[in-house]
Each structure stands twice: as structure tokens, then as C-alpha cells.
Design a protein around this motif. Structure first.
Motif, PDB file in Angstrom:
ATOM      1  N   GLN A   1       0.866  -1.175   0.000  1.00 60.78           N
ATOM      2  CA  GLN A   1       0.000   0.000   0.000  1.00 60.78           C
ATOM      3  C   GLN A   1       0.903   1.224   0.000  1.00 60.78           C
ATOM      4  OE1 GLN A   1      -3.215   0.365   2.963  1.00 60.78           O
ATOM      5  NE2 GLN A   1      -2.530   2.468   3.296  1.00 60.78           N
ATOM      6  N   LEU A   2       0.851   1.998  -1.064  1.00 64.34           N
ATOM      7  CA  LEU A   2       1.715   3.168  -1.205  1.00 64.34           C
ATOM      8  C   LEU A   2       0.869   4.426  -1.127  1.00 64.34           C
ATOM      9  CD1 LEU A   2       3.972   2.020  -4.192  1.00 64.34           C
ATOM     10  CD2 LEU A   2       4.314   1.630  -1.752  1.00 64.34           C
ATOM     11  N   THR A   3       1.183   5.295  -0.192  1.00 62.02           N
ATOM     12  CA  THR A   3       0.541   6.602  -0.108  1.00 62.02           C
ATOM     13  C   THR A   3       1.482   7.620  -0.723  1.00 62.02           C
ATOM     14  OG1 THR A   3      -0.585   5.970   1.936  1.00 62.02           O
ATOM     15  CG2 THR A   3      -0.500   8.323   1.409  1.00 62.02           C
ATOM     16  N   VAL A   4       0.979   8.342  -1.717  1.00 63.50           N
ATOM     17  CA  VAL A   4       1.808   9.286  -2.447  1.00 63.50           C
ATOM     18  C   VAL A   4       1.140  10.656  -2.456  1.00 63.50           C
ATOM     19  CG1 VAL A   4       2.757   7.458  -3.899  1.00 63.50           C
ATOM     20  CG2 VAL A   4       0.766   8.754  -4.692  1.00 63.50           C
ATOM     21  N   ARG A   5       1.970  11.656  -2.684  1.00 66.15           N
ATOM     22  CA  ARG A   5       1.453  13.021  -2.840  1.00 66.15           C
ATOM     23  C   ARG A   5       1.694  13.456  -4.273  1.00 66.15           C
ATOM     24  NH1 ARG A   5       3.749  15.151   1.147  1.00 66.15           N
ATOM     25  NH2 ARG A   5       1.970  15.279   2.583  1.00 66.15           N
ATOM     26  N   ALA A   6       0.630  13.873  -4.946  1.00 63.82           N
ATOM     27  CA  ALA A   6       0.721  14.337  -6.324  1.00 63.82           C
ATOM     28  C   ALA A   6      -0.134  15.582  -6.471  1.00 63.82           C
ATOM     29  CB  ALA A   6       0.234  13.253  -7.294  1.00 63.82           C
ATOM     30  N   GLN A   7       0.481  16.647  -6.926  1.00 63.81           N
ATOM     31  CA  GLN A   7      -0.197  17.927  -7.119  1.00 63.81           C
ATOM     32  C   GLN A   7      -0.923  18.361  -5.843  1.00 63.81           C
ATOM     33  OE1 GLN A   7      -2.598  17.098 -10.604  1.00 63.81           O
ATOM     34  NE2 GLN A   7      -0.924  17.667 -11.989  1.00 63.81           N
ATOM     35  N   GLY A   8      -0.256  18.152  -4.714  1.00 66.82           N
ATOM     36  CA  GLY A   8      -0.784  18.608  -3.437  1.00 66.82           C
ATOM     37  C   GLY A   8      -1.838  17.723  -2.819  1.00 66.82           C
ATOM     38  N   ARG A   9      -2.175  16.622  -3.469  1.00 69.57           N
ATOM     39  CA  ARG A   9      -3.217  15.730  -2.954  1.00 69.57           C
ATOM     40  C   ARG A   9      -2.628  14.364  -2.643  1.00 69.57           C
ATOM     41  NH1 ARG A   9      -8.317  15.790  -6.841  1.00 69.57           N
ATOM     42  NH2 ARG A   9      -9.106  14.601  -5.056  1.00 69.57           N
ATOM     43  N   LEU A  10      -3.166  13.717  -1.598  1.00 72.14           N
ATOM     44  CA  LEU A  10      -2.732  12.373  -1.237  1.00 72.14           C
ATOM     45  C   LEU A  10      -3.531  11.331  -2.002  1.00 72.14           C
ATOM     46  CD1 LEU A  10      -2.274  12.587   2.645  1.00 72.14           C
ATOM     47  CD2 LEU A  10      -0.521  12.715   0.872  1.00 72.14           C
ATOM     48  N   ARG A  11      -2.834  10.289  -2.457  1.00 77.79           N
ATOM     49  CA  ARG A  11      -3.489   9.158  -3.101  1.00 77.79           C
ATOM     50  C   ARG A  11      -2.954   7.871  -2.479  1.00 77.79           C
ATOM     51  NH1 ARG A  11      -2.817   9.229  -9.422  1.00 77.79           N
ATOM     52  NH2 ARG A  11      -4.120   7.373  -9.132  1.00 77.79           N
ATOM     53  N   VAL A  12      -3.821   6.875  -2.347  1.00 79.56           N
ATOM     54  CA  VAL A  12      -3.416   5.578  -1.824  1.00 79.56           C
ATOM     55  C   VAL A  12      -3.507   4.570  -2.962  1.00 79.56           C
ATOM     56  CG1 VAL A  12      -3.840   3.777  -0.113  1.00 79.56           C
ATOM     57  CG2 VAL A  12      -4.241   6.181   0.478  1.00 79.56           C
ATOM     58  N   LEU A  13      -2.388   3.888  -3.245  1.00 78.27           N
ATOM     59  CA  LEU A  13      -2.299   2.978  -4.390  1.00 78.27           C
ATOM     60  C   LEU A  13      -1.971   1.571  -3.906  1.00 78.27           C
ATOM     61  CD1 LEU A  13      -0.129   5.276  -6.702  1.00 78.27           C
ATOM     62  CD2 LEU A  13      -2.626   5.119  -6.605  1.00 78.27           C
ATOM     63  N   TYR A  14      -2.526   0.569  -4.612  1.00 75.11           N
ATOM     64  CA  TYR A  14      -2.334  -0.839  -4.244  1.00 75.11           C
ATOM     65  C   TYR A  14      -1.777  -1.602  -5.451  1.00 75.11           C
ATOM     66  CZ  TYR A  14      -5.352   0.490  -0.344  1.00 75.11           C
ATOM     67  OH  TYR A  14      -5.882   1.099   0.771  1.00 75.11           O
ATOM     68  N   PRO A  15      -0.456  -1.530  -5.683  1.00 70.64           N
ATOM     69  CA  PRO A  15       0.113  -2.119  -6.905  1.00 70.64           C
ATOM     70  C   PRO A  15       0.085  -3.640  -6.963  1.00 70.64           C
ATOM     71  CG  PRO A  15       1.834  -1.235  -5.485  1.00 70.64           C
ATOM     72  CD  PRO A  15       0.543  -0.784  -4.904  1.00 70.64           C
ATOM     73  N   ASP A  16      -0.159  -4.336  -5.846  1.00 65.94           N
ATOM     74  CA  ASP A  16      -0.162  -5.808  -5.853  1.00 65.94           C
ATOM     75  C   ASP A  16      -1.562  -6.389  -5.805  1.00 65.94           C
ATOM     76  OD1 ASP A  16       2.644  -5.840  -5.858  1.00 65.94           O
ATOM     77  OD2 ASP A  16       2.676  -5.556  -3.693  1.00 65.94           O
ATOM     78  N   ILE A  17      -2.580  -5.562  -5.973  1.00 63.88           N
ATOM     79  CA  ILE A  17      -3.969  -6.027  -5.971  1.00 63.88           C
ATOM     80  C   ILE A  17      -4.582  -5.713  -7.328  1.00 63.88           C
ATOM     81  CG2 ILE A  17      -6.246  -5.678  -4.919  1.00 63.88           C
ATOM     82  CD1 ILE A  17      -4.864  -5.046  -2.300  1.00 63.88           C
ATOM     83  N   PRO A  18      -5.236  -6.686  -7.990  1.00 63.96           N
ATOM     84  CA  PRO A  18      -5.569  -8.030  -7.501  1.00 63.96           C
ATOM     85  C   PRO A  18      -4.444  -9.061  -7.658  1.00 63.96           C
ATOM     86  CG  PRO A  18      -6.469  -7.729  -9.681  1.00 63.96           C
ATOM     87  CD  PRO A  18      -5.831  -6.427  -9.316  1.00 63.96           C
ATOM     88  N   THR A  19      -3.376  -8.703  -8.389  1.00 65.34           N
ATOM     89  CA  THR A  19      -2.316  -9.675  -8.650  1.00 65.34           C
ATOM     90  C   THR A  19      -0.960  -9.065  -8.345  1.00 65.34           C
ATOM     91  OG1 THR A  19      -3.605 -10.678 -10.441  1.00 65.34           O
ATOM     92  CG2 THR A  19      -1.249 -11.138 -10.406  1.00 65.34           C
TER      93      THR A  19
END
Length: 420
Positions: free
Chosen positions: A188-206
């Protein structure tokens, strides 16, 4: 870089992920101690980059040697050696086995490359076709946390405990180890892009990084009058030689060639490398220099060699562009510096994986699994360390991920009139 058990200069043993543990009879405390002593002494006598590391290797023996008495299982011993080897802060040093919660290899088992920029952990590149790209991770984003752990807290366990100082190289490697994750935990990667936080799940579903590469050895196509060949992480597979030869022969009448080495993170062997290099030459030339520090330490006699490439039948003599990036690793780096030294190609892209030297593989006498460490320094023909090479034409990736900027630049160069 020939591959044998004792001498492996690429990452052939690491094509894909390291082997999982196998059942084995329990060793005695004395056998574990013997294996640890063999491991520590072998690294001490043969590792060739201590001079640019902050590692106190004598302290490693004290710290981890004291833990051997508490080891009663193979898994515990693997973890102990993983931690000890991690003290080198060298992603070209590894075990040939792993635990389910071992860190993935960098760069073989990664799909994102980041580094600290003005004190912030920033994404520099994303590996095409994998989970990080699929979920929208892009260059320029700031990494805030990994599996809900802030970056500042996630890195110290990966930095080692014997470093005299924590330099930039150690911090960046720890950052990329943290981003790679382990073999069983979805990231689970939380990143900041253009001043906003996003939570990304690169290993889901595979978890794509856990799947073996099922692609063909290479891909090719004709782009107008230009030939494009992409090597699919197969520089350690001798079958690539015939595949590359037949592909190049079929496209021999093109006006230029783009050789894409941007997805070769698992290294390879020198037979394949010299086969590829030999198709672009009409006379013998050196492509890299080797230096053997262990021999000089033991005998006081310096030893270095130049590795020579011989031309092969049907050379391709038209203009050549080589594309490289953070997943151009080990033998891919060797091919790149060779073509550059021979003035046979224009190199475009970003910096490469910057792996240290050539590795040798050793096997523990009782536990029987292996470990791999750099034992030879590798240099460009002009004497510059291979790991310091950067492309003559640096092409930043598209922050939106919609355009292959390096490929576009290569096509523009090959379609433009030749400049002398």
C-alpha cells in the motif's frame, strides 16, 4: 561474464525471484557457526567495494556472530545472513535463497525507482507493464508512506546497524528496498501528487512481481525504415543468441536500429553479451575492463584485464541507438558501456541500475545454499567505473506515462540526417 558456480559475473542465478527454502535436516550449533565464519571471512577477503562503503565489517562479525548461538532453524539462519549481507548496502550482493517475507531483489523485483530529492522521496521511474504503473504511480510523485508506515520510519530497519555514517547511496537503496516490499505482503503506497494524497495498491488483484516472466526472449518490429529490438530480461539465456541473430538478419535492410535494454534487470552472461556486441563490429575491440582487488590484497600485485569482443558474421553497420534505464542492470550495463566505448551507438535514457562490479557465487559448507558478492571491479574502457556511467543523451520519462519519450527521441535521431 561467464557463468559457473564459483564465478558468476551477472545475475544469472537470480533470473526471477530467489529459490524458496527447502526442507533440510537440522544443523548443529557448531555447523551454523562454521557457516557464519565461512560467510564472514569470504566477504571480508573477497568483497571489492569496502573502500566506498560506510560498513564496519568487523563490527558485523561481532554483532551477528553473537546471534548465531540462538539459531536453531534454517529459516532463522537465512534471516541472520540476510541482515548481515544487508550491512553492505549493495544490491548486487544477495543470498540464493529467501524466506516468504524476505525483501524482493532490487532491481529485479521492483516496479518503481525512487530517490531523495531535496530531502523528499520522489519517484524517478516506473517499470512499464507492472502493478505500480497500472495503479497510476508516476514519476514526480512523492512517497509519503509504505504500508501505512511513514518513509522516515520505514527506512531505518533497512539501513543496517554497522554503518559509520548513512550516506545518500545507502538511503536511496533502503528507500527502494522498502518500495519493493516482500514476497507475501501486498503493498500500500501513499503518495502526494499535485498537493493531494493518493493511496495505491500495486499488488492487488495480482502481485505481478511474483510471477515468472512468460514473455518471449525478445520483441521486434519495424518503425518506418528503422528496426526496433527489445530484449525481455533474457540476457542470461543462451537461446537469445539465435533469436537475436535471426531477428537482426530479417531486419538487415533497415536504415537504423534501436536496441532497447530497459527491461534487463536480472543481468546475464558474457557469452550472450559478446554475441550481441559482435553483430555490430567489423574488427576486434575491448568492451570493458576488469580489476581483481582480492589478488592485490593477498599478494600486493595488481591485476586487471580488458575483455575483447570479436566480430561475428553479417555485421549490422547502420546507425544504432541503445535505450537504457533504471532496470538496465549488470550485463545490460556491460553491453551499454561496450557499445559506447566502441563508439558504435548513441546511448539514450536515464541512469542505469548502477550495480557494483561482477559477482562470484559461494556456497555455505553445511547449509548448502549460496551467496553472491561483487568480487571484481568493472570499468569502462576509459577507466571510469561502470556504475558511474550515464547516457550521453539523458531523456526523462513522461510524467503522465502516456508517451515513451526515449523511444520518440531515438526515432527522431535515426530519421534525421547523419551528423559528422
Amino acid at each position: 561474464m561467464t557463468i559457473s558456480f564459483r564465478f558468476a559475473c551477472g545475475l544469472l542465478l537470480l533470473l526471477g525471484l530467489p529459490g524458496t527454502l527447502r526442507a533440510q535436516a537440522t544443523l548443529t550449533p557448531a555447523q551454523y557457526q562454521q557457516d557464519f565464519d565461512y560467510f564472514w571471512t569470504t566477504v571480508n577477503d573477497n568483497y571489492c567495494y569496502f573502500d566506498k562503503k560506510q560498513t564496519d565489517w568487523a563490527r558485523v562479525r561481532e554483532l551477528y556472530g553473537a546471534q548465531v548461538a540462538g539459531v536453531s532453524t534454517r529459516a532463522q539462519f537465512v534471516r541472520l545472513l540476510e541482515n548481515a549481507l544487508n550491512e553492505l548496502c549493495d544490491n548486487h550482493a544477495s543470498l540464493s535463497t529467501n524466506l516468504p517475507d524476505s525483501r524482493r531483489l532490487v532491481p529485479t523485483g521492483t516496479d518503481v525507482w525512487a530517490q531523495f530529492e531535496q530531502g523528499k522521496p520522489v519517484v524517478m521511474a516506473v517499470r512499464p507493464g507492472y502493478g505500480a504503473e497500472r495503479v497510476g504511480l508516476r514519476p514526480g510523485m512523492e512517497i509519503v508512506s509504505i504500508n501505512e508506515v511513514p518513509v522516515a520510519q520505514a527506512l531505518p530497519p533497512l539501513l543496517g546497524r554497522t554503518l559509520k555514517t548513512v550516506d545518500a547511496a545507502a538511503r536511496n537503496l533502503a528507500l527502494n528496498l522498502a518500495l519493493a516490499g516482500d514476497h507475501r505482503t501486498p503493498r500500500q503506497l501513499t503518495v502526494r501528487a499535485q498537493g493531494r494524497l493518493r493511496v495505491l495498491y500495486p499488488d492487488i488483484p495480482t502481485a505481478q512481481l511474483e510471477q515468472r516472466d512468460a514473455r518471449s526472449l525478445l520483441e521486434s518490429r519495424q518503425l518506418g525504415t528503422v528496426c526496433y529490438i527489445r530484449i525481455n530480461n533474457s540476457l542470461g539465456n543462451n537461446r537469445l543468441i539465435a533469436a537475436f541473430d535471426s531477428t537482426l538478419d530479417a531486419l538487415a535492410n533497415t536504415t537504423g536500429l534501436i536496441l532497447d535494454l530497459r527491461d534487463t534487470p536480472s543481468g546475464g552472461n558474457t557469452t550472450v553479451a559478446r554475441a550481441i556486441l559482435g553483430r555490430f563490429l567489423t574488427q576486434e575491440q575491448p568492451y570493458q575492463r576488469h580489476e581483481f582487488p582480492a589478488e592485490e590484497r593477498q599478494f600486493g600485485i595488481r591485476r586487471s584485464t580488458l575483455e575483447i569482443v570479436s566480430p561475428r558474421p553479417r555485421p549490422y553497420t547502420r546507425p544504432l541507438v541503445v535505450l537504457v534505464g533504471h532496470w538496465t542492470s549488470s550485463m545490460g550495463e556491460g553491453i551499454t558501456i561496450g557499445l559506447d566505448a566502441m563508439r558504435r551507438a548513441t546511448i539514450m535514457g536515464t541512469e542505469m541500475a548502477r550495480l557494483n562490479g561482477a559477482i562470484t557465487s559461494f556456497r555455505l559448507p553445511n547449509s548448502t545454499f549460496g551467496f553472491n558478492i561483487p568480487t571484481e571491479r568493472l570499468y569502462q574502457v576509459n577507466g571510469q567505473p561502470r556504475e558511474n556511467f550515464v547516457p550521453a543523451e539523458r531523456i526523462a520519462p513522461d510524467p503522465q506515462g502516456t508517451t515513451d519519450t526515449a523511444l520518440d527521441s531515438a526515432l527522431q535521431r535515426l530519421h534525421a540526417p547523419a551528423k559528422r
